[in-house]
Design an enzyme around this catalytic site. Structure first.
Site, PDB file in Angstrom:
ATOM      1  N   GLU A 153      -8.140   1.938  -3.602  1.00 61.51           N
ATOM      2  CA  GLU A 153      -9.236   0.970  -3.678  1.00 61.51           C
ATOM      3  C   GLU A 153      -9.618   0.452  -2.283  1.00 61.51           C
ATOM      4  OE1 GLU A 153      -6.362   0.956  -5.400  1.00 61.51           O
ATOM      5  OE2 GLU A 153      -6.570  -0.074  -7.314  1.00 61.51           O
ATOM      6  N   HIS A 186      -4.255   1.979   0.024  1.00 61.17           N
ATOM      7  CA  HIS A 186      -4.372   2.258  -1.408  1.00 61.17           C
ATOM      8  C   HIS A 186      -5.763   2.840  -1.675  1.00 61.17           C
ATOM      9  CE1 HIS A 186      -1.058  -0.810  -2.810  1.00 61.17           C
ATOM     10  NE2 HIS A 186      -0.634   0.018  -1.872  1.00 61.17           N
ATOM     11  N   CYS A 246      -5.348  -4.985  -3.500  1.00 63.05           N
ATOM     12  CA  CYS A 246      -6.640  -4.355  -3.793  1.00 63.05           C
ATOM     13  C   CYS A 246      -7.554  -5.304  -4.550  1.00 63.05           C
ATOM     14  CB  CYS A 246      -6.421  -3.071  -4.572  1.00 63.05           C
ATOM     15  SG  CYS A 246      -5.616  -1.795  -3.579  1.00 63.05           S
ATOM     16  N   CYS A 297      -3.652  -3.467  -7.657  1.00 58.78           N
ATOM     17  CA  CYS A 297      -2.547  -4.344  -7.256  1.00 58.78           C
ATOM     18  C   CYS A 297      -3.154  -5.628  -6.653  1.00 58.78           C
ATOM     19  CB  CYS A 297      -1.657  -3.632  -6.239  1.00 58.78           C
ATOM     20  SG  CYS A 297      -2.374  -3.562  -4.591  1.00 58.78           S
TER      21      CYS A 297
END
Ligand SMILES: [Zn+2]
Length: 159
Positions: free
Chosen positions: A58, A56, A89, A86
């Site tokens: 992040e 992801h 993260c 999420c």
């Protein structure tokens, strides 16, 4: 038009998210890590091109910032992410000890276009026996050996 320095950094995260979609290189997510008013690292979501479900924006930008700064501790850094993180993260942000999170889109906005992490939040709130993902404990005594070794080892890096 950039009203504040925070909006300037967020605009960069948003540009990464848009560019990723236009290039066909992943989901519409971007993130920037800033320390002392300077950008340390920037990344879009990299799940598809790297075949890495943890890539992801992040998590990817945390990895890059840690490489750049030569540390696993991002205290003193702030993250600007184009979407509310999420659970994975969010965990990574806590582990990295980032000081502050700026976000643009909400997790509800993400769910509305097919990126729904609500089931993970539900799982976290459910007792282990009721989760959709089975959890089975094995060999705790054997695994405890490494923990005891850690406790008694003098020459280690506490983190
Ligand atoms: Zn995430």
């Amino acid at each position: 038009m950039q009203n504040t320095v925070h909006e300037k950094f967020m605009q960069i995260a948003i540009e990464l998210s848009e560019y990723n979609v236009k290039q066909g290189t992943g989901g519409p997510f971007g993130a920037v890590i800033v320390k002392d008013g300077m950008i340390v690292a920037r990344s879009a979501n990299r799940v598809v091109p790297t075949n890495d479900p943890t890539a992801h924006a992040e998590v990817s930008v945390i990895r890059l910032a840690c490489q750049e700064l030569g540390t696993y501790d991002l205290s003193g850094c702030e993250i600007y992410t184009s979407c509310e993180p999420c659970p994975m993260c969010l965990g990574a942000i806590y582990w990295a000890r980032i000081d502050k999170v700026y976000y643009a889109n909400t997790k509800a906005d993400a769910a509305a276009i097919g990126f729904d992490d609500h089931f993970i939040y539900n799982e976290l709130e459910s007792p282990m026996a009721e989760r959709k993902l089975p959890f089975i404990q094995l060999l705790r005594d054997e695994a405890m050996t490494a923990f005891k070794l850690w406790e008694t080892t003098e020459n280690k890096t506490d983190y």
